[in-house]
Design a protein around this motif. Structure first.
Motif, PDB file in Angstrom:
ATOM      1  N   GLN A 199      40.063  19.752  32.627  1.00  0.00           N
ATOM      2  CA  GLN A 199      40.187  18.904  33.817  1.00  0.00           C
ATOM      3  C   GLN A 199      38.929  18.108  34.124  1.00  0.00           C
ATOM      4  OE1 GLN A 199      41.461  21.743  36.826  1.00  0.00           O
ATOM      5  NE2 GLN A 199      43.601  21.365  36.312  1.00  0.00           N
TER       6      GLN A 199
ATOM      7  N   GLU B 169      41.865  24.275  34.161  1.00  0.00           N
ATOM      8  CA  GLU B 169      43.046  24.738  34.887  1.00  0.00           C
ATOM      9  C   GLU B 169      42.960  26.240  35.166  1.00  0.00           C
ATOM     10  OE1 GLU B 169      47.154  25.491  32.890  1.00  0.00           O
ATOM     11  OE2 GLU B 169      47.078  23.392  33.526  1.00  0.00           O
ATOM     12  N   SER B 170      42.421  26.983  34.189  1.00  0.00           N
ATOM     13  CA  SER B 170      42.290  28.437  34.337  1.00  0.00           C
ATOM     14  C   SER B 170      41.233  28.955  33.368  1.00  0.00           C
ATOM     15  CB  SER B 170      43.620  29.133  34.032  1.00  0.00           C
ATOM     16  OG  SER B 170      43.944  28.953  32.662  1.00  0.00           O
TER      17      SER B 170
ATOM     18  N   GLU C  28      35.979  30.466  40.472  1.00  0.00           N
ATOM     19  CA  GLU C  28      37.344  30.075  40.814  1.00  0.00           C
ATOM     20  C   GLU C  28      37.305  28.789  41.624  1.00  0.00           C
ATOM     21  OE1 GLU C  28      40.260  31.306  39.952  1.00  0.00           O
ATOM     22  OE2 GLU C  28      39.471  33.040  38.893  1.00  0.00           O
ATOM     23  N   ALA C  29      38.223  27.912  41.345  1.00  0.00           N
ATOM     24  CA  ALA C  29      38.383  26.711  42.161  1.00  0.00           C
ATOM     25  C   ALA C  29      39.335  27.058  43.308  1.00  0.00           C
ATOM     26  CB  ALA C  29      38.953  25.575  41.323  1.00  0.00           C
ATOM     27  N   PRO C  30      39.025  26.614  44.508  1.00  0.00           N
ATOM     28  CA  PRO C  30      39.906  26.938  45.624  1.00  0.00           C
ATOM     29  C   PRO C  30      41.243  26.204  45.501  1.00  0.00           C
ATOM     30  CG  PRO C  30      38.236  25.377  46.308  1.00  0.00           C
ATOM     31  CD  PRO C  30      37.905  25.790  44.896  1.00  0.00           C
ATOM     32  N   GLU C  31      42.277  26.799  46.050  1.00  0.00           N
ATOM     33  CA  GLU C  31      43.576  26.135  46.066  1.00  0.00           C
ATOM     34  C   GLU C  31      43.506  24.880  46.915  1.00  0.00           C
ATOM     35  OE1 GLU C  31      46.847  28.642  47.112  1.00  0.00           O
ATOM     36  OE2 GLU C  31      46.211  30.218  45.736  1.00  0.00           O
ATOM     37  N   TRP C  32      42.649  24.910  47.917  1.00  0.00           N
ATOM     38  CA  TRP C  32      42.440  23.739  48.751  1.00  0.00           C
ATOM     39  C   TRP C  32      41.024  23.788  49.269  1.00  0.00           C
ATOM     40  CZ3 TRP C  32      41.398  24.209  54.054  1.00  0.00           C
ATOM     41  CH2 TRP C  32      41.599  25.480  54.587  1.00  0.00           C
ATOM     42  N   GLU C  33      40.540  22.647  49.697  1.00  0.00           N
ATOM     43  CA  GLU C  33      39.195  22.626  50.270  1.00  0.00           C
ATOM     44  C   GLU C  33      39.191  21.675  51.448  1.00  0.00           C
ATOM     45  OE1 GLU C  33      36.502  21.386  47.242  1.00  0.00           O
ATOM     46  OE2 GLU C  33      37.314  19.390  47.127  1.00  0.00           O
TER      47      GLU C  33
ATOM     48  N   THR D  51      35.398  21.735  34.288  1.00  0.00           N
ATOM     49  CA  THR D  51      36.493  22.202  35.134  1.00  0.00           C
ATOM     50  C   THR D  51      37.737  22.405  34.278  1.00  0.00           C
ATOM     51  OG1 THR D  51      35.562  21.041  37.021  1.00  0.00           O
ATOM     52  CG2 THR D  51      37.861  21.682  37.187  1.00  0.00           C
TER      53      THR D  51
END
Length: 103
Positions: free
Chosen positions: A36, A57-58, A93-98, A55
């Motif tokens: 990403q 996806e997982s 971990e990337a947050p689901e939202w920020e 970055t």
């Protein structure tokens, strides 16, 4: 997820030279499933230190790419090895939202 590492340049080696290799490798790596984007930042006041952020996806997607790096990427890494020291700062971990405040 974000894969974050610090790049320390050897004396006489420039951030621009490393960035050129970074771009060549990134163009290949970013074709992998789950990639990403990548970013490279120069440290303020210290031209010999860079912050690299990839970055994904997982973590599983990143690990899968790492387990089968294309030969050309391995060659680019080998070209850079005499000139840089790379230190993994961590996998985050990337947050689901920020929430980002408006200026």
């Amino acid at each position: 997820m974000h894969y974050i590492f610090e790049v320390t340049l050897s004396p006489g080696y420039t951030a621009e030279a490393y960035a050129e290799a970074w771009i060549r490798a990134s163009r290949i790596i970013q074709q992998a499933p789950g990639a990403q984007g990548t970013r490279l930042h120069r440290k303020i006041g210290d031209p010999t230190r860079l912050l690299a952020i990839a970055t994904w996806e997982s973590k599983a997607a990143r690990d899968a790419m790492e387990s089968r790096l294309p030969e050309r990427v391995l060659e680019i890494i080998a070209e850079q090895t005499p000139y840089v020291e790379i230190t993994l700062l961590g996998e985050f971990e990337a947050p689901e939202w920020e929430v980002v405040p408006e200026p």
